[in-house]
Design a protein around this motif. Structure first.
Motif, mmCIF file in Angstrom:
data_model
loop_
_atom_site.group_PDB
_atom_site.id
_atom_site.type_symbol
_atom_site.label_atom_id
_atom_site.label_comp_id
_atom_site.label_asym_id
_atom_site.label_seq_id
_atom_site.Cartn_x
_atom_site.Cartn_y
_atom_site.Cartn_z
ATOM 1 N N ILE A 356 0.841 -1.209 0.000
ATOM 2 C CA ILE A 356 0.000 0.000 0.000
ATOM 3 C C ILE A 356 0.868 1.247 0.000
ATOM 4 O O ILE A 356 0.534 2.256 -0.639
ATOM 5 C CB ILE A 356 -0.956 -0.022 1.205
ATOM 6 N N SER A 357 1.992 1.211 0.718
ATOM 7 C CA SER A 357 2.869 2.380 0.763
ATOM 8 C C SER A 357 3.419 2.714 -0.616
ATOM 9 O O SER A 357 3.761 3.863 -0.889
ATOM 10 C CB SER A 357 4.023 2.131 1.739
ATOM 11 N N LYS A 358 3.510 1.704 -1.500
ATOM 12 C CA LYS A 358 3.966 1.944 -2.868
ATOM 13 C C LYS A 358 2.815 2.372 -3.783
ATOM 14 O O LYS A 358 3.014 2.512 -4.990
ATOM 15 C CB LYS A 358 4.599 0.672 -3.430
ATOM 16 N N GLN A 359 1.621 2.544 -3.198
ATOM 17 C CA GLN A 359 0.428 2.966 -3.942
ATOM 18 C C GLN A 359 0.061 1.979 -5.044
ATOM 19 O O GLN A 359 -0.472 2.338 -6.087
ATOM 20 C CB GLN A 359 0.630 4.362 -4.537
ATOM 21 N N ILE A 360 0.338 0.701 -4.782
ATOM 22 C CA ILE A 360 -0.044 -0.326 -5.752
ATOM 23 C C ILE A 360 -1.561 -0.502 -5.782
ATOM 24 O O ILE A 360 -2.121 -0.933 -6.788
ATOM 25 C CB ILE A 360 0.673 -1.647 -5.398
#
Length: 691
Positions: A356-360
């Motif tokens: 989620i932190s990579k905005q996947i």
């Protein structure tokens, strides 16, 4: 003997009155109960009719059940009518006779008893007075009055006594009537009610009730069968789920899923209670987009714990507890230590938050992208390289990646508009366009090998104000709004007329960041004024980029993730000299994308109205100058006319004076000629010289 017998009759009347009161109360209860039964039956029928209007969460449209209940409602409504008729008959045939006996006959006995007692007392008083008459000194008048009083009281007592005794004798017959008549009315009303019921309960109704009974038995058998199946399912699940009852199941049998972008479950959160002491609280945690939410037991909805976009997550050793990990926000100002129940949950939580932190989660196929970019960082998050290294490594990769990278990227914005589907990607974004992931600050704008930003316009800003004593550009602006934003990237676009350009640019930039593991973003302050948009360094207050407001031709926010917004800047120059280019800049805010777009729209409106006011003012000044010039011409014309009029007056005056002078000269000449003839030669010369 009469008094004794009268006492027996009065005692009997009192007993009758007491008994009748009790019987009246009992019959009144029957009447009230019948009224209540009639009202309850009618209410039951009404509720059965309203069943089809009910919306049960687990019940569908059961037409059979609805029709059955409607039939029951019809029958019960008929029974309610029968009960209403019975209530009316009870009121007329049962309650009315006993009420009449209680209120009229018994009260008449009491009234006559009081009148008889008064008459008896008056008679006794009259006899006592008559007995006191003196035999020696008789007064005829007093004697006559006493005799008259005795006569009147005896007559009154006798008449009252006869009526009272007659009422007491009649009471014995009325007692029987008052007891039998209400009971007769009650029985007749019940018989009539049962007859009406037998008429309504026909053979067709009996057949209907038989069918309903059969249906109830069938439903009961189905319920028993379903309960038996559920019991068997429960037993099977208990056997199959036995390994899951362990708090830490075998990871070989239940491997962790490392490609998740959503996760929910119970976690223990550490809360500091002192300098060295802490407590742990168990709550239900779940991810929602780019946010980590928690919900305590009994709460209606969850609350925000942390924004986990661009956050860092790592495994930590916390006291003597296992499976602990720490989440730190992107700015490092907030962190939270959580404990999972098992190693499987522990690994899944770390991988999910890392994804989620990579905005996947914004991509079209998040699990597929997560499978490619997940590095299984359980012990610590992989540190990201510096921007210069990323910039150097990203530039050839972005330029040399195959053309299908745009269509297969995962930066989906959730927009299925018909306009975007009708347009091809090449009509929105220039092909082979490099993506700039960071801001070129004024400090590095003169460095060799780096292109000057299109929004910078080759100008640097003094952090202490404009140099040279010039007036700041935004000093006179009536709009100053500041927002915290993070720069995601920018790229050249081919069109600046459709908001889909911004959406497609967002998709490509987010996809490129996810593919190349670019997590960090440059945080700046976006200042919106009526003249321009400025990106200001929050620490040094240096203007990083300046975007003239007239050049901002398009702006939009993400359709689902309201934190993302972008705008298109139209500038002169670019890859082709003397040619206007359009560059789309994408930013992320703290849930203020719509506010920023509204602020930019307001700034453009203010600038537009200011331009209209300026043009109107210039036009008014031009009109005033023309009017002033016309007024001067008019005044000049009036002056010329005035001068001509004055000249005409002078000419007229001079002509009149010349005429008078001519006439006078003629007279003088004539007189002088006469005189000259008398004066002679010397006189003529003298006259001419005088003349």
């Amino acid at each position: 003997q009469t008094r004794s017998l009268l006492g027996v009759f009065e005692e009997d009347a009192a007993a009758i009155s007491n008994y009748i009161n009790q019987l009246f109360q009992a019959m009144h209860r029957i009447y009230d109960a019948q009224n209540e039964l009639s009202a309850a039956t009618h209410l039951t029928s009404k509720l059965l009719k309203e069943y089809e209007k009910q919306r049960f969460p687990l019940g569908g449209d059961d037409e059979v059940m609805t029709s059955t209940l409607q039939q029951f409602a019809k029958v019960i409504d008929e029974l309610s009518s029968c009960h209403a008729v019975l209530s009316t008959q009870l009121a007329d045939a049962m309650m009315f006779p006993i009420t009449q006996f209680k209120e009229r006959d018994l009260k008449e006995i009491l009234t006559l008893k009081e009148v008889f007692q008064i008459a008896s007392n008056d008679h006794d008083a009259a006899i006592t007075r008559y007995s006191r008459l003196s035999k020696r000194k008789e007064n005829e008048k007093i004697k006559a009055e006493v005799i008259e009083d005795v006569y009147t009281s005896r007559k009154k007592q006798h008449q009252t006594m006869m009526h009272y005794f007659c009422a007491l004798n009649t009471l014995q017959y009325k007692k029987k009537i008052s007891l039998l008549e209400p009971l007769l009315g009650y029985m007749q009303a019940q018989i009539s009610f049962f007859k009406m019921g037998s008429e309504n309960l026909t053979e067709q109704l009996e057949e209907f009730l038989t069918n309903i009974g059969t249906s109830v038995q069938n439903v009961r058998r189905e319920m028993d069968c379903e309960v038996e199946n559920m019991q068997q399912t429960i037993e099977d699940l208990e056997v199959a789920s036995d390994p899951l009852y362990l708090p830490d199941p075998d990871p070989t049998k239940f491997p962790a899923h490392r490609n998740l972008t959503r996760k929910a479950g119970y976690l223990n959160a550490r809360n500091k209670t002192g300098l060295v002491s802490s407590s742990w609280e168990r709550q239900f945690y779940f991810t929602q987009g780019g946010n980590l939410m928690s919900q305590a037991r009994g709460d209606v909805a969850g609350g925000l714990v942390m924004d986990i976009d661009n956050c860092s997550v790592m495994a930590v050793d916390c006291e003597d507890r296992r499976y602990c990990f720490q989440i730190t926000s992107f700015d490092g100002k907030k962190s939270s230590i959580l404990q999972a129940e098992s190693k499987k949950d522990y690994e899944e939580w770390i991988c999910t938050i890392n994804n989620i932190s990579k905005q996947i989660y914004l991509s079209e196929n998040p699990e597929e992208i997560a499978a490619r970019v997940n590095q299984s960082a359980l012990e610590a998050v992989t540190p990201s390289p510096s921007f210069q290294q990323r910039h150097d490594s990203m530039r050839p990769a972005v330029q040399s990646r195959p053309p299908t990278a745009r269509t297969s990227s995962t930066g989906s914005l959730g927009s299925d508009s018909a306009a975007l589907s009708a347009l091809s990607l090449d009509s929105l974004v220039a092909p082979d366009t490099p993506i700039q992931f960071d801001i070129i600050s004024p400090v590095s704008e003169d460095m060799p090998g780096q292109a000057k930003s299109s929004g910078q316009l080759g100008r640097r800003t003094n952090p202490f104000g404009e140099s040279g004593g010039s007036k700041p550009e935004t000093e006179d602006s009536i709009l100053h709004q500041l927002f915290i934003v993070r720069f995601l990237g920018s790229m050249e676009v081919k069109s600046d007329e459709n908001p889909d350009v911004v959406y497609e640019t967002m998709r490509q930039i987010l996809a490129a960041r996810a593919i190349h593991n670019i997590f960090r973003m440059t945080e700046s302050h976006l200042l919106v004024t009526c003249d321009c948009l400025k990106l200001i360094d929050p620490q040094t207050q240096v203007t990083r980029l300046r975007f003239p407001l007239p050049n901002v031709v398009l702006y939009a926010t993400h359709q689902e993730n309201k934190r993302l917004f972008g705008f298109v800047l139209r500038t002169s120059g670019g890859r082709v000299e003397s040619h206007q280019t359009s560059i789309c800049y994408i930013f992320e805010s703290n849930n203020e994308g719509e506010k920023i777009c509204d602020s930019v729209g307001l700034a453009k409106q203010i600038a537009f109205h200011a331009e209209l006011d300026r043009k109107a003012s210039e036009k008014q000044k031009e009109i005033d100058r023309v009017k002033e010039k016309q007024q001067k011409e008019l005044n000049k014309q009036k002056q010329i006319e005035k001068d001509l009029e004055e000249q005409s007056r002078l000419i007229a005056a001079s002509s009149r004076s010349n005429q008078s002078c001519t006439e006078g000269q003629f007279v003088v000449l004539s007189s002088s000629q006469s005189e000259d003839s008398d004066l002679g030669e010397d006189g003529k010369k003298k006259r001419e010289s005088e003349a």
